[in-house]
Write a protein that holds these residues in place. Structure first.
Motif, PDB file in Angstrom:
ATOM      1  N   GLN A 167      10.837  -0.729   3.090  1.00 58.57           N
ATOM      2  CA  GLN A 167      11.153  -1.549   4.263  1.00 58.57           C
ATOM      3  C   GLN A 167       9.898  -2.035   4.982  1.00 58.57           C
ATOM      4  O   GLN A 167       9.946  -2.997   5.731  1.00 58.57           O
ATOM      5  N   LYS A 168       8.753  -1.391   4.762  1.00 57.40           N
ATOM      6  CA  LYS A 168       7.484  -1.854   5.326  1.00 57.40           C
ATOM      7  C   LYS A 168       6.723  -2.724   4.332  1.00 57.40           C
ATOM      8  O   LYS A 168       5.716  -3.317   4.667  1.00 57.40           O
ATOM      9  N   ALA A 169       7.209  -2.761   3.092  1.00 57.43           N
ATOM     10  CA  ALA A 169       6.588  -3.607   2.070  1.00 57.43           C
ATOM     11  C   ALA A 169       7.404  -4.892   1.975  1.00 57.43           C
ATOM     12  O   ALA A 169       7.531  -5.602   2.957  1.00 57.43           O
ATOM     13  N   PHE A 170       7.989  -5.166   0.833  1.00 56.06           N
ATOM     14  CA  PHE A 170       8.718  -6.414   0.649  1.00 56.06           C
ATOM     15  C   PHE A 170      10.224  -6.259   0.749  1.00 56.06           C
ATOM     16  O   PHE A 170      10.962  -7.222   0.597  1.00 56.06           O
ATOM     17  N   GLY A 171      10.694  -5.024   0.974  1.00 55.75           N
ATOM     18  CA  GLY A 171      12.104  -4.786   1.239  1.00 55.75           C
ATOM     19  C   GLY A 171      13.049  -5.226   0.144  1.00 55.75           C
ATOM     20  O   GLY A 171      12.754  -5.134  -1.043  1.00 55.75           O
ATOM     21  N   TYR A 172      14.188  -5.721   0.561  1.00 55.50           N
ATOM     22  CA  TYR A 172      15.275  -6.064  -0.349  1.00 55.50           C
ATOM     23  C   TYR A 172      14.930  -7.215  -1.287  1.00 55.50           C
ATOM     24  O   TYR A 172      15.375  -7.249  -2.426  1.00 55.50           O
ATOM     25  N   TYR A 173      14.133  -8.168  -0.827  1.00 56.83           N
ATOM     26  CA  TYR A 173      13.880  -9.373  -1.620  1.00 56.83           C
ATOM     27  C   TYR A 173      12.718  -9.252  -2.596  1.00 56.83           C
ATOM     28  O   TYR A 173      12.614 -10.029  -3.524  1.00 56.83           O
ATOM     29  N   GLY A 174      11.828  -8.308  -2.384  1.00 59.17           N
ATOM     30  CA  GLY A 174      10.638  -8.243  -3.218  1.00 59.17           C
ATOM     31  C   GLY A 174       9.739  -9.431  -2.897  1.00 59.17           C
ATOM     32  O   GLY A 174       9.921 -10.108  -1.892  1.00 59.17           O
ATOM     33  N   ASP A 175       8.760  -9.681  -3.749  1.00 57.72           N
ATOM     34  CA  ASP A 175       7.886 -10.835  -3.494  1.00 57.72           C
ATOM     35  C   ASP A 175       8.245 -12.021  -4.389  1.00 57.72           C
ATOM     36  O   ASP A 175       7.535 -13.016  -4.420  1.00 57.72           O
ATOM     37  N   GLU A 176       9.358 -11.903  -5.103  1.00 57.87           N
ATOM     38  CA  GLU A 176       9.870 -12.954  -5.981  1.00 57.87           C
ATOM     39  C   GLU A 176       8.937 -13.264  -7.149  1.00 57.87           C
ATOM     40  O   GLU A 176       9.048 -14.300  -7.773  1.00 57.87           O
ATOM     41  N   ARG A 177       7.983 -12.356  -7.438  1.00 56.89           N
ATOM     42  CA  ARG A 177       7.114 -12.501  -8.609  1.00 56.89           C
ATOM     43  C   ARG A 177       7.088 -11.178  -9.353  1.00 56.89           C
ATOM     44  O   ARG A 177       7.839 -10.991 -10.292  1.00 56.89           O
ATOM     45  N   LYS A 178       6.223 -10.263  -8.933  1.00 58.07           N
ATOM     46  CA  LYS A 178       6.034  -9.005  -9.659  1.00 58.07           C
ATOM     47  C   LYS A 178       6.668  -7.797  -8.973  1.00 58.07           C
ATOM     48  O   LYS A 178       6.845  -6.764  -9.594  1.00 58.07           O
ATOM     49  N   ILE A 179       6.947  -7.900  -7.690  1.00 52.64           N
ATOM     50  CA  ILE A 179       7.486  -6.760  -6.939  1.00 52.64           C
ATOM     51  C   ILE A 179       8.983  -6.953  -6.782  1.00 52.64           C
ATOM     52  O   ILE A 179       9.430  -7.958  -6.240  1.00 52.64           O
ATOM     53  N   GLY A 180       9.734  -5.977  -7.251  1.00 55.25           N
ATOM     54  CA  GLY A 180      11.185  -6.076  -7.232  1.00 55.25           C
ATOM     55  C   GLY A 180      11.798  -5.615  -5.921  1.00 55.25           C
ATOM     56  O   GLY A 180      11.123  -5.412  -4.911  1.00 55.25           O
ATOM     57  N   THR A 181      13.085  -5.407  -5.968  1.00 55.37           N
ATOM     58  CA  THR A 181      13.866  -4.997  -4.808  1.00 55.37           C
ATOM     59  C   THR A 181      13.577  -3.547  -4.437  1.00 55.37           C
ATOM     60  O   THR A 181      13.554  -2.680  -5.308  1.00 55.37           O
ATOM     61  N   VAL A 197      -2.628  -3.643  -5.103  1.00 55.14           N
ATOM     62  CA  VAL A 197      -1.262  -3.164  -4.902  1.00 55.14           C
ATOM     63  C   VAL A 197      -0.795  -2.428  -6.148  1.00 55.14           C
ATOM     64  O   VAL A 197      -0.930  -2.937  -7.265  1.00 55.14           O
ATOM     65  N   SER A 198      -0.226  -1.223  -5.926  1.00 52.26           N
ATOM     66  CA  SER A 198       0.353  -0.426  -7.015  1.00 52.26           C
ATOM     67  C   SER A 198       1.742   0.021  -6.594  1.00 52.26           C
ATOM     68  O   SER A 198       2.048   0.080  -5.391  1.00 52.26           O
ATOM     69  N   ASN A 199       2.556   0.377  -7.572  1.00 54.23           N
ATOM     70  CA  ASN A 199       3.846   0.952  -7.215  1.00 54.23           C
ATOM     71  C   ASN A 199       3.648   2.431  -6.880  1.00 54.23           C
ATOM     72  O   ASN A 199       2.539   2.955  -6.968  1.00 54.23           O
ATOM     73  N   ILE A 200       4.714   3.106  -6.554  1.00 52.60           N
ATOM     74  CA  ILE A 200       4.639   4.500  -6.092  1.00 52.60           C
ATOM     75  C   ILE A 200       4.173   5.444  -7.199  1.00 52.60           C
ATOM     76  O   ILE A 200       3.632   6.512  -6.924  1.00 52.60           O
ATOM     77  N   GLU A 201       4.320   5.020  -8.457  1.00 54.02           N
ATOM     78  CA  GLU A 201       3.844   5.825  -9.585  1.00 54.02           C
ATOM     79  C   GLU A 201       2.364   5.582  -9.863  1.00 54.02           C
ATOM     80  O   GLU A 201       1.799   6.206 -10.755  1.00 54.02           O
TER      81      GLU A 201
END
Length: 177
Positions: free
Chosen positions: A145-159, A98-102
């Motif tokens: 909205q197809k990933a973790f959305g508003y809540y993120g994964d509560e670890r490394k992936i934010g809102t 998993v990577s961010n958009i950058e």
């Protein structure tokens, strides 16, 4: 006289009580919060789509496909001769990173076993796995909205973080009916 006074008091007591009345709300909400939320989400979706289209345009060597579910993907490795794809209840083993958009790595390559549509997995990845055949690898770009959305994964992936995932479907064990 005493009996008459007692009867009158009893009747007065019975008929003077009335049932409780419902209280009306002091303020009436107009739905402005929902309208503002819809506008915010439209702007977020527009911004993410621009970012994703920019990535697609900057990588013309990849043949991106727009899924019906609202994400984009291309095959790194495509298997033409196999026709089996995961279905509800099948056990799949896959690896993904998993990577961010950058393109900054969030999670390194991880192996996972998953029972299709019976366990928790973010929406985009669950739908993306259904497109793959064993030994195929695809790179998916998921809007938030197809990933973790508003809540993120509560670890490394934010809102509201769009994600890029490279996924390899290793095996499918079909469910026994």
């Amino acid at each position: 006289m005493k009996n008459l006074l007692l009867a009158f008091s009893f009747l007065l007591l019975c008929f003077s009580c009335k049932p409780p009345e419902a209280r009306l709300p002091e303020t009436v909400q107009s739905g402005s919060f929902l309208k503002a939320s819809v506008e915010r989400n439209k702007k977020l979706n527009e911004l993410e789509n621009k970012q994703i289209l920019s990535i697609i345009e900057s990588n013309p060597e990849n043949n991106y496909i727009a899924s019906e579910s609202g994400f984009w993907y291309y095959y790194n490795t495509k298997i033409e001769n196999d026709t089996i794809q995961p279905e509800f209840g099948d056990l799949v083993e896959f690896s993904f990173d998993v990577s961010n958009i950058e393109g900054e790595e969030i999670y390194a390559s991880t192996n996972k076993t998953y029972t299709m549509d019976k366990e928790e997995l973010f929406t985009g990845l669950r739908e993306g796995l259904k497109l793959l055949k064993p030994k195929e690898t695809a790179t998916f770009i998921f809007p938030s909205q197809k990933a973790f959305g508003y809540y993120g994964d509560e670890r490394k992936i934010g809102t509201n973080v769009p994600l890029i995932c490279e996924v390899t479907l290793n095996t499918i064990i079909e469910k026994n009916d």
